[in-house]
Design a protein around this motif. Structure first.
Motif, PDB file in Angstrom:
ATOM      1  N   LYS A 153      -3.336   3.994  -2.015  1.00 47.80           N
ATOM      2  CA  LYS A 153      -3.552   3.113  -3.161  1.00 47.80           C
ATOM      3  C   LYS A 153      -2.739   1.829  -2.982  1.00 47.80           C
TER       4      LYS A 153
ATOM      5  N   SER B  60      -3.590   0.377  -8.326  1.00 46.91           N
ATOM      6  CA  SER B  60      -5.022   0.126  -8.172  1.00 46.91           C
ATOM      7  C   SER B  60      -5.569   0.931  -6.998  1.00 46.91           C
ATOM      8  N   GLY B  61      -6.821   1.363  -7.136  1.00 46.34           N
ATOM      9  CA  GLY B  61      -7.471   2.063  -6.045  1.00 46.34           C
ATOM     10  C   GLY B  61      -8.222   1.155  -5.103  1.00 46.34           C
ATOM     11  N   ASN B  62      -8.668  -0.016  -5.608  1.00 44.16           N
ATOM     12  CA  ASN B  62      -9.452  -0.948  -4.790  1.00 44.16           C
ATOM     13  C   ASN B  62      -8.831  -2.328  -4.640  1.00 44.16           C
TER      14      ASN B  62
ATOM     15  N   GLN C 164       0.835  -1.197   0.000  1.00 47.34           N
ATOM     16  CA  GLN C 164       0.000   0.000   0.000  1.00 47.34           C
ATOM     17  C   GLN C 164       0.867   1.243   0.000  1.00 47.34           C
TER      18      GLN C 164
END
Length: 256
Positions: free
Chosen positions: A153, A169-171, A148
């Motif tokens: 992110k 990636s955001g999720n 992370q």
């Protein structure tokens, strides 16, 4: 006759006086006084050595230890667990999510016929029971390594052919590949690596990144007649980065 009676009485008085006991002396209370013992006390408990020091009382008000200070139970023996993801998969990497649950990223084994080097994911609330998530996270990628970023992110490092690349990636589910190469096979340590692989990355407290990765040498280890089963050698190299994108190779972490 009267004189004889008086003489006789005088003799008797002298005899009686001589036989009378003299007044006894007062006894020395310090030397002759008997040891007083409490009737309720067992005579065997009388201290016969009063010169010995008494034991110090035991301390009962010990400070209470915090959870970190209390001794922790550890196990030096690993037990084989149950199968959690059925199929032919390898190289798992686990991250903890913001809600306290876990997500595991793992890749299909390259030996599986017809594979496209897919990376999948699964989630768990306890780290033991896992549920596979539908879909693929990436293709043409092996050795997923997810960390992370300070912005919240997720960045995945992975091996793609001879180099280590990355995606953002955001999720944690939908990934966008970032341009450029993060780590290539070149080095200044005198080795000729066939590839750079198997990254393992952490974000340090100062906000910088630390990565350890494997460099493959396509030669058999043969020193002093040593017999090893592998036909190649792996050298672990460590590198650092300020932003997670541009990396500086620092040196050898371990010669395997």
């Amino acid at each position: 006759m009267k004189k004889k009676s008086i003489l006789f009485l005088l003799i008797i008085v002298l005899l009686v006086y001589g036989c009378t006991s003299p007044i006894s002396e007062v006894p020395n209370e310090k030397e002759d006084a008997p040891l007083e013992v409490n009737e309720e006390q067992d005579i065997s408990q009388v201290d016969e050595s009063p010169d010995e020091p008494e034991d110090l009382p035991e301390v009962t008000d010990k400070p209470e230890l915090s959870e970190e200070q209390k001794p922790q139970e550890t196990s030096e023996t690993w037990k084989k667990g149950e199968l959690i993801i059925p199929g032919n998969f390898a190289d798992p990497d686990v991250v903890e999510l913001s809600d306290g649950t876990y997500r595991m990223y793992y890749g299909i084994e390259p030996e599986v016929p017809g594979n496209n080097l897919e990376i999948f994911s699964a989630t768990s609330s306890d780290g033991i029971n896992w549920e596979q998530e539908p879909g693929e996270r990436r293709t043409e990628s092996v050795f997923p390594d997810v960390v992370q970023t300070p912005e919240g992110k997720w960045r995945m490092y992975f091996q793609q052919r001879p180099s280590i690349r990355s995606a953002i990636s955001g999720n944690g589910l939908k990934w966008t590949e970032e341009s450029g190469v993060r780590i290539d096979a070149s080095n200044s340590f005198g080795f000729t690596f066939e590839n750079a692989a198997a990254p393992a990355t952490i974000l340090r407290e100062d906000g910088t990144y630390l990565m350890v990765y494997s460099g493959k040498i396509n030669e058999r280890y043969d020193e002093d007649g040593a017999k090893v089963p592998n036909n190649d050698m792996r050298i672990l190299i460590w590198a650092t980065s300020e932003d997670g994108l541009a990396w500086t190779k620092k040196g050898i972490a371990l010669d395997t």
